[in-house]
Scaffold this motif. Structure first.
Motif, PDB file in Angstrom:
ATOM      1  N   ILE A 143      -4.365   2.840  11.881  1.00 27.63           N
ATOM      2  CA  ILE A 143      -4.292   1.998  10.685  1.00 27.63           C
ATOM      3  C   ILE A 143      -5.169   2.577   9.577  1.00 27.63           C
ATOM      4  N   THR A 144      -6.375   2.988   9.939  1.00 31.63           N
ATOM      5  CA  THR A 144      -7.291   3.534   8.936  1.00 31.63           C
ATOM      6  C   THR A 144      -6.770   4.834   8.345  1.00 31.63           C
ATOM      7  N   PHE A 145      -6.219   5.694   9.202  1.00 26.33           N
ATOM      8  CA  PHE A 145      -5.684   6.975   8.734  1.00 26.33           C
ATOM      9  C   PHE A 145      -4.472   6.744   7.837  1.00 26.33           C
ATOM     10  N   LYS A 146      -3.644   5.791   8.216  1.00 26.41           N
ATOM     11  CA  LYS A 146      -2.478   5.449   7.390  1.00 26.41           C
ATOM     12  C   LYS A 146      -2.907   4.925   6.025  1.00 26.41           C
ATOM     13  N   GLU A 147      -3.920   4.061   6.019  1.00 31.79           N
ATOM     14  CA  GLU A 147      -4.404   3.501   4.765  1.00 31.79           C
ATOM     15  C   GLU A 147      -4.928   4.596   3.838  1.00 31.79           C
ATOM     16  N   MET A 148      -5.501   5.631   4.422  1.00 30.62           N
ATOM     17  CA  MET A 148      -6.026   6.721   3.600  1.00 30.62           C
ATOM     18  C   MET A 148      -4.915   7.367   2.789  1.00 30.62           C
ATOM     19  N   PHE A 149      -3.773   7.608   3.409  1.00 30.51           N
ATOM     20  CA  PHE A 149      -2.672   8.266   2.713  1.00 30.51           C
ATOM     21  C   PHE A 149      -1.893   7.293   1.826  1.00 30.51           C
ATOM     22  N   SER A 150      -1.617   6.110   2.346  1.00 27.29           N
ATOM     23  CA  SER A 150      -0.705   5.210   1.634  1.00 27.29           C
ATOM     24  C   SER A 150      -1.388   4.372   0.561  1.00 27.29           C
ATOM     25  N   THR A 151      -2.688   4.133   0.698  1.00 22.89           N
ATOM     26  CA  THR A 151      -3.380   3.255  -0.239  1.00 22.89           C
ATOM     27  C   THR A 151      -4.506   3.962  -0.986  1.00 22.89           C
ATOM     28  N   VAL A 152      -5.391   4.605  -0.238  1.00 21.37           N
ATOM     29  CA  VAL A 152      -6.586   5.203  -0.848  1.00 21.37           C
ATOM     30  C   VAL A 152      -6.212   6.288  -1.857  1.00 21.37           C
ATOM     31  N   LEU A 153      -5.311   7.192  -1.470  1.00 16.90           N
ATOM     32  CA  LEU A 153      -4.910   8.261  -2.389  1.00 16.90           C
ATOM     33  C   LEU A 153      -4.240   7.688  -3.628  1.00 16.90           C
ATOM     34  N   LEU A 154      -3.477   6.613  -3.437  1.00 15.45           N
ATOM     35  CA  LEU A 154      -2.830   5.952  -4.567  1.00 15.45           C
ATOM     36  C   LEU A 154      -3.876   5.380  -5.509  1.00 15.45           C
ATOM     37  N   ASN A 155      -4.905   4.748  -4.958  1.00 12.42           N
ATOM     38  CA  ASN A 155      -5.966   4.171  -5.784  1.00 12.42           C
ATOM     39  C   ASN A 155      -6.742   5.256  -6.526  1.00 12.42           C
ATOM     40  N   ILE A 156      -6.968   6.371  -5.856  1.00 13.61           N
ATOM     41  CA  ILE A 156      -7.667   7.481  -6.521  1.00 13.61           C
ATOM     42  C   ILE A 156      -6.834   8.004  -7.687  1.00 13.61           C
TER      43      ILE A 156
END
Length: 609
Positions: A143-156
């Motif tokens: 879940i955390t790894f998925k969030e990094m690609f799908s959410t965190v990168l988008l926010n950056i």
């Protein structure tokens, strides 16, 4: 290869959708950046209009709907604001739903890949992980790894876009308004770097403590009977309290890091806010700005600081994602010790097995030493020996749970390593000494190999395993749900259900690895007689500690320290007067009626039972 690039091999197929989400997000953010200009126009043309006010910039066209300080212009500005706000919310909503769906697709794929890796890995490699570690890797890490690609990168991406576009808007109005963001930027960058480093360290500790907590809980669930039987609840409660305290301390350190750097970022934000108001007010007094434009510029500066804060939080989550991703990467890159052949063959006809000078070594420790054995189809083999003698290793080697390190095991003249692994194992029905039952009904456990098996087939297998009587005596019969790992059934009952499961498979080779140890001699005798009667042509391999379990086998092996030290029929081994004969005499002497025991063993050997 970095953890990020490793994750890209799974994310790359989702990149087009992610890019589309980013682009429509930029559209929504651009609208969001335009809204303060409408607010400025409302202040300058409705609330505080002064003759000679500069044109309204991007929204000058609204003046065609009404004169300054009129209701017509007011409603025109209001309609434009409402339209843009609704459009922004609709775009952001659609973008959020789409990227969450995209992220769930990645999460589903990662779960599938990691689970299949778990299934493909050999037993010794899987056992090198503790249960808590595996549960964390296959659940929260994904879940955390998925969030990094799908959410965190988008926010950056959002953050950098807003920083650029708001800076452009500020520069168009006055370069002086960029002074404060430019001054605080170096301080903010240094703080962000330190924050990212501290966040990565704390994230790794939290992840480790979380795995330890999962392990503690899992062990207590599995060992609940043992704990209660030893009345050792206080010890396990103390162990849980320590794990819980360690996890709490790790999260407290995370809170400390977040609070400390959050305070730094907030102070920078407030300083920038206050300074911008002061600079803007001075420029209004000097006639460089109108009040509305000044408020818009202040809003832009605050927006810059807000998105700088968002970038800091995203960098923290990025570090957390990289820690989890590294764990997933290490797991997925594990090499199985039981590889599939490049060009697998199929066993085909009934298996005739030849074990030729086989040795097995595990981590430098010899488990089998130069074992040779011929098992033509239909032969009945019994294996005895003390704990650690190699009985289970020999049987597991036949289905490649262990791979031989010297010699070879052949089926129908070909090395078993040339066969498709699933096809090879499909020829064996294996009953392990450590019985496992799923949290399901008894008939579902028996029909594990063939879930669509009809009721009569299931009951026939249960009768052959001497399990039908106790099953039918249960409140719900075959529909009784057993607890996790068979809790609620006795050891002998679980063994008989697992034997019924193997019998229903009806494989050419039946392997019983100390599978009747919890049964009494009478039940075991009936069980063996039933198996031989219902599957007379099948190969039968039995590892046991009791002579009665193997008395009528075609050949009996006695193993010690990984070697076959004695072999022959029951009568031949008794005539040798060796270790097996001594064990036979001890077991018959311990029986209440030794003569009856010997007669029974002889009767089984003659096929009279």
């Amino acid at each position: 290869m970095s953890t990020f690039l490793y994750g890209m091999r799974y994310w790359k197929k989702h990149v087009p959708c992610a890019v589309f989400c980013q682009i429509i997000g930029f559209v929504g953010l651009t609208i969001d950046v335009f809204l303060p200009l409408l607010g400025a126009m409302f202040v300058d043309y409705i609330l505080n209009y002064q003759p000679g006010t500069a044109p309204a910039g991007a929204f000058s066209w609204l003046l065609a709907f009404g004169d300054p300080q009129t209701w017509d212009l007011f409603f025109a500005i209001l309609a434009a604001f409402a339209s843009l706000a609704v459009a922004r919310e609709a775009i952001i909503y659609f973008r959020n739903v789409l990227y969450q769906y995209n992220g769930l697709c990645l999460e589903n794929e990662l779960r599938d890949v990691t689970y299949k890796k778990l299934v493909d890995l050999d037993s010794s490699t899987v056992s090198s992980y503790n249960t808590g570690e595996l549960l964390t890797t296959l659940s929260s890490d994904i879940i955390t790894f998925k969030e990094m690609f799908s959410t965190v990168l988008l926010n950056i991406g959002d953050g950098f876009f807003v920083l650029i576009i708001t800076s452009v808007f500020l520069a168009r109005e006055s370069a002086f308004m960029l002074i404060m963001p430019a001054l605080v930027a170096p301080i903010l960058v240094v703080s962000l770097v330190k924050y990212a480093s501290a966040a990565r360290r704390v994230s790794g500790e939290i992840r480790t403590r979380d795995a330890e907590m999962n392990l503690t809980v899992q062990e207590n669930i599995n060992a609940v009977r043992l704990i209660r039987s030893f009345a050792n609840e206080p010890l396990e409660e103390n162990k849980f309290d320590r794990a819980n305290a360690d996890l709490r301390q790790a999260y407290c350190r995370q809170v400390d890091v977040s609070a400390k750097y959050g305070m730094i970022f907030n102070v920078i934000r407030q300083v920038a806010y206050i300074t911008t108001i002061v600079v803007g007010t001075l420029m209004v007094f000097m006639g460089q700005f109108q009040v509305g434009i000044m408020t818009a510029c202040v809003t832009y500066v605050l927006r810059i600081m807000d998105y700088l804060t968002q970038l800091s939080n995203s960098l923290y989550r990025l570090q957390y994602g990289l820690v989890s991703g590294e764990r997933i990467r290490q797991f997925l890159e594990k090499k199985t010790k039981i590889p599939e052949p490049e060009h697998p063959e199929h066993v085909g006809s009934v298996p005739n097995i030849e074990v030729r000078g086989v040795s097995v070594t595990e981590e430098g420790k010899p488990l089998l030493k130069n074992v040779s054995l011929s098992i033509p189809y239909g032969k009945k083999i019994g294996i005895m020996g003390g704990t650690g003698s190699g009985k289970s290793v020999l049987l597991k080697s036949l289905v490649r749970i262990y791979d031989v390190t010297a010699g070879s095991i052949e089926i129908n003249g070909k090395d078993i390593r040339s066969y498709d692994l699933d096809d090879l194992r499909d020829k064996f029905a294996y009953v392990f000494q450590d019985v496992f039952l799923f949290s399901d009904t008894i008939d579902a456990n028996i029909a594990f190999y063939a879930p669509d098996a009809d009721r009569e087939t299931i009951r026939r297998a249960a009768r052959q395993a001497q399990a039908s009587r106790f099953i039918e005596g249960l409140p719900e019969g075959y529909g009784t749900i057993v607890g996790e790992q068979g809790l609620g059934l006795s050891g002998g009952q679980k063994q008989r259900v697992s034997i019924a499961r193997a019998l229903l498979k009806n494989a050419p080779v039946l392997v019983l690895d100390d599978a009747s140890s919890a049964l009494d001699v009478t039940t075991e005798r009936k069980l063996m007689a039933s198996i031989k009667e219902s599957h007379p042509e099948h190969t039968l391999l039995i590892a046991a500690h009791r002579v009665s379990s193997i008395a009528d086998c075609d050949e009996i092996l006695y193993m010690q320290d990984g070697e076959i030290v004695e072999r022959g029929t029951l009568q031949e081994l008794l005539a040798k007067n060796g270790v097996f004969a001594e064990i036979y005499r001890m077991q018959t002497a311990e029986s209440d009626e030794p003569d009856d025991f010997a007669d029974a063993a002889g009767a089984v050997a003659c096929g009279e039972v």
